[in-house]
Design a protein around this motif. Structure first.
Motif, PDB file in Angstrom:
ATOM      1  N   LEU A 166       6.829  11.397  11.684  1.00 11.86           N
ATOM      2  CA  LEU A 166       6.929  10.405  12.745  1.00 11.86           C
ATOM      3  C   LEU A 166       5.534   9.871  12.993  1.00 11.86           C
ATOM      4  O   LEU A 166       4.590  10.644  13.195  1.00 11.86           O
ATOM      5  N   VAL A 167       5.390   8.556  12.970  1.00  7.59           N
ATOM      6  CA  VAL A 167       4.110   7.896  13.146  1.00  7.59           C
ATOM      7  C   VAL A 167       4.098   7.229  14.519  1.00  7.59           C
ATOM      8  O   VAL A 167       5.081   6.609  14.925  1.00  7.59           O
ATOM      9  N   ALA A 168       2.972   7.371  15.252  1.00  8.00           N
ATOM     10  CA  ALA A 168       2.870   6.789  16.591  1.00  8.00           C
ATOM     11  C   ALA A 168       1.763   5.745  16.643  1.00  8.00           C
ATOM     12  O   ALA A 168       0.762   5.831  15.914  1.00  8.00           O
ATOM     13  N   PHE A 169       1.966   4.767  17.522  1.00  8.58           N
ATOM     14  CA  PHE A 169       0.965   3.730  17.787  1.00  8.58           C
ATOM     15  C   PHE A 169       0.865   3.529  19.291  1.00  8.58           C
ATOM     16  O   PHE A 169       1.872   3.592  20.009  1.00  8.58           O
ATOM     17  N   ASP A 170      -0.342   3.251  19.782  1.00 10.04           N
ATOM     18  CA  ASP A 170      -0.488   2.761  21.147  1.00 10.04           C
ATOM     19  C   ASP A 170       0.002   1.319  21.201  1.00 10.04           C
ATOM     20  O   ASP A 170      -0.249   0.535  20.277  1.00 10.04           O
ATOM     21  N   ILE A 171       0.721   0.972  22.280  1.00  7.90           N
ATOM     22  CA  ILE A 171       1.156  -0.402  22.481  1.00  7.90           C
ATOM     23  C   ILE A 171       0.140  -1.097  23.376  1.00  7.90           C
ATOM     24  O   ILE A 171      -0.086  -0.691  24.518  1.00  7.90           O
ATOM     25  N   ASP A 172      -0.490  -2.128  22.854  1.00  4.36           N
ATOM     26  CA  ASP A 172      -1.515  -2.848  23.601  1.00  4.36           C
ATOM     27  C   ASP A 172      -0.882  -3.805  24.614  1.00  4.36           C
ATOM     28  O   ASP A 172       0.327  -4.051  24.601  1.00  4.36           O
ATOM     29  N   ALA A 173      -1.697  -4.367  25.476  1.00  6.05           N
ATOM     30  CA  ALA A 173      -1.209  -5.246  26.540  1.00  6.05           C
ATOM     31  C   ALA A 173      -0.457  -6.451  25.998  1.00  6.05           C
ATOM     32  O   ALA A 173       0.496  -6.935  26.629  1.00  6.05           O
ATOM     33  N   ASP A 174      -0.851  -6.935  24.810  1.00  9.56           N
ATOM     34  CA  ASP A 174      -0.185  -8.104  24.230  1.00  9.56           C
ATOM     35  C   ASP A 174       0.959  -7.715  23.299  1.00  9.56           C
ATOM     36  O   ASP A 174       1.511  -8.575  22.606  1.00  9.56           O
ATOM     37  N   GLY A 175       1.321  -6.423  23.288  1.00 10.91           N
ATOM     38  CA  GLY A 175       2.391  -5.953  22.428  1.00 10.91           C
ATOM     39  C   GLY A 175       1.944  -5.498  21.061  1.00 10.91           C
ATOM     40  O   GLY A 175       2.740  -4.929  20.304  1.00 10.91           O
ATOM     41  N   GLY A 176       0.684  -5.740  20.715  1.00  7.10           N
ATOM     42  CA  GLY A 176       0.153  -5.276  19.441  1.00  7.10           C
ATOM     43  C   GLY A 176       0.071  -3.754  19.386  1.00  7.10           C
ATOM     44  O   GLY A 176       0.191  -3.066  20.405  1.00  7.10           O
ATOM     45  N   LEU A 177      -0.167  -3.235  18.201  1.00  4.39           N
ATOM     46  CA  LEU A 177      -0.209  -1.795  17.988  1.00  4.39           C
ATOM     47  C   LEU A 177      -1.597  -1.365  17.528  1.00  4.39           C
ATOM     48  O   LEU A 177      -2.236  -2.051  16.733  1.00  4.39           O
ATOM     49  N   SER A 178      -2.044  -0.191  18.020  1.00  2.83           N
ATOM     50  CA  SER A 178      -3.346   0.339  17.646  1.00  2.83           C
ATOM     51  C   SER A 178      -3.286   1.868  17.672  1.00  2.83           C
ATOM     52  O   SER A 178      -2.279   2.455  18.070  1.00  2.83           O
ATOM     53  N   HIS A 179      -4.402   2.505  17.274  1.00  5.65           N
ATOM     54  CA  HIS A 179      -4.545   3.966  17.299  1.00  5.65           C
ATOM     55  C   HIS A 179      -3.382   4.640  16.567  1.00  5.65           C
ATOM     56  O   HIS A 179      -2.672   5.491  17.098  1.00  5.65           O
ATOM     57  N   ARG A 180      -3.227   4.257  15.330  1.00  7.98           N
ATOM     58  CA  ARG A 180      -2.184   4.858  14.492  1.00  7.98           C
ATOM     59  C   ARG A 180      -2.484   6.336  14.263  1.00  7.98           C
ATOM     60  O   ARG A 180      -3.621   6.714  13.994  1.00  7.98           O
ATOM     61  N   ARG A 181      -1.463   7.187  14.344  1.00  8.50           N
ATOM     62  CA  ARG A 181      -1.618   8.605  14.039  1.00  8.50           C
ATOM     63  C   ARG A 181      -0.265   9.205  13.666  1.00  8.50           C
ATOM     64  O   ARG A 181       0.785   8.628  13.972  1.00  8.50           O
ATOM     65  N   VAL A 182      -0.298  10.353  12.998  1.00 10.02           N
ATOM     66  CA  VAL A 182       0.928  11.101  12.716  1.00 10.02           C
ATOM     67  C   VAL A 182       1.311  11.855  13.980  1.00 10.02           C
ATOM     68  O   VAL A 182       0.581  12.731  14.433  1.00 10.02           O
TER      69      VAL A 182
END
Length: 280
Positions: A166-182
Motif C-alpha cells: 500500500l502506497v501513501a501520499f500526502d494530499i496537498d491544498a490544491d489536491g496534488g500529491l506529495s511525500h510518497r512512501r510505502v
C-alpha cells in the motif's frame, strides 16, 4: 470474527462496493451494471455502463460518479437516472476511483492492457477537481488498484497489486500529491479494493489468496477473513459503519474469455468492531 453471511449471489466479476444512504452499491463488470442492495438482500440495477473496469464513487453532495473506462470518461448519474459527462480522462482504460471530502476525484490506471497481452508499464493516478480539470498527480505505481482517503483528507492510500504494498501520499491544498512512501509492505499479499477504518487501519481484499485482511500502517496483520473464492474489494458501512462488505468471485485469469466463473460473484457481509472512516 462474526459470521460471514451472503447478501447476494449469482453475479459476475463484482467490484467497487460503496456504502451510501442505507444500501451498498457495487459494480458487476460482467453485466455492465451498477447495483444497489440493502441489508435484506433486495437489489436493483441503478445504472448500466458497458465498461471494463467499471468503478464508482460518491461525491460529497451525493451524486454517483462512474468510470466509463471504454470511453475514457468519468460520468455522473443524474437524479432521473441519466448519465452525463463529468470529465474527459483523455483515453480509455481507467480503473479505480475515490472522491475525498472536498470533492476531488482520484482516478488510476495501469499503462498497459494485460487482457490484450501488452508489455508491462507502470501506471499512475490522475486528479479530477470539482471544476472538471484533469491532471496527473502520481506515477510509477506498478498496478494501481483500490484507493482510499483518510477522514481528515490528508492522505491518499493506493493499493499497488504488483508490488504487494500500500502506497501513501500526502494530499496537498490544491489536491496534488506529495511525500510518497510505502504505507504497508504486505509480503505476499496482493491488494485489490481497500477501505479505511476509524483506527487508521486498512482492509484490503486479495484475489489470489482468497481473503480480506486488516493491516496497520507498516503492514502488521490485525485480522483476516478467509474466503472460498477471490476477494476483489471491500467496504465498511451499515447503520453503525461496522459492517464489512466483501465482493468475491471465482477468478480464472486476465487472459481468459471469462475472467471469473459465470454466476460466482457474491456480496458478503460480516460485523467488525471498528467502524469505517474516510472515503470510500
Amino acid at each position: 470474527m462474526a459470521e460471514v453471511r451472503t447478501l447476494l449471489t449469482g453475479r459476475g466479476l463484482v467490484e467497487s462496493p460503496r456504502w451510501h444512504g442505507d444500501r451498498l452499491y457495487f459494480s458487476d463488470w460482467t453485466a455492465g451494471e451498477v447495483v444497489a442492495v440493502d441489508l435484506d438482500g433486495r437489489s436493483e440495477v441503478v445504472a448500466r455502463v458497458q465498461s471494463l473496469p467499471l468503478c464508482t464513487a460518491w461525491t460529497p453532495d451525493g451524486r454517483l460518479l462512474i468510470v466509463s473506462a471504454r470511453d475514457g470518461l468519468l460520468v455522473r448519474r443524474e437524479a432521473d437516472g441519466t448519465l452525463v459527462t463529468y470529465a474527459d480522462l483523455g483515453r480509455p482504460g481507467w480503473n479505480d476511483i475515490v472522491v475525498d471530502g472536498r470533492g476531488n476525484a482520484y482516478v488510476n490506471r495501469g499503462d498497459f492492457d494485460p487482457m490484450a497481452g501488452e508489455a508491462f508499464r507502470p501506471g499512475f493516478v490522475h486528479l479530477v477537481t470539482p471544476d472538471g480539470s484533469v491532471r496527473e498527480v502520481a506515477d510509477d505505481i506498478a498496478f494501481p488498484n483500490g484507493m482510499a482517503v483518510t477522514p481528515d483528507n490528508s492522505t491518499l492510500i493506493v493499493a499497488d497489486s504488483y508490488r504487494h504494498c500500500l502506497v501513501a501520499f500526502d494530499i496537498d491544498a490544491d489536491g496534488g500529491l506529495s511525500h510518497r512512501r510505502v504505507w504497508a509492505d504486505l509480503g505476499e499479499g496482493t491488494p485489490d479494493g481497500i477501505c479505511v477504518d476509524a483506527e487508521n487501519a486498512v482492509w484490503y481484499a486479495d484475489v489470489p489468496h482468497r481473503q480480506c485482511v486488516r493491516v496497520a500502517e507498516g503492514g502488521k496483520v490485525l485480522h483476516t477473513v478467509d474466503l472460498d473464492r477471490g476477494g476483489f474489494a471491500c467496504a465498511l458501512g451499515g447503520p453503525d459503519g461496522t459492517t464489512l462488505f466483501i465482493v468475491t468471485a471465482e477468478w480464472r485469469g486476465m487472459t481468459e474469455t471469462e475472467m471469473v466463473t459465470p454466476g460466482t460473484g457474491q456480496v458478503l457481509a460480516t460485523e467488525v468492531e471498528i467502524p469505517g472512516a474516510g472515503w470510500p
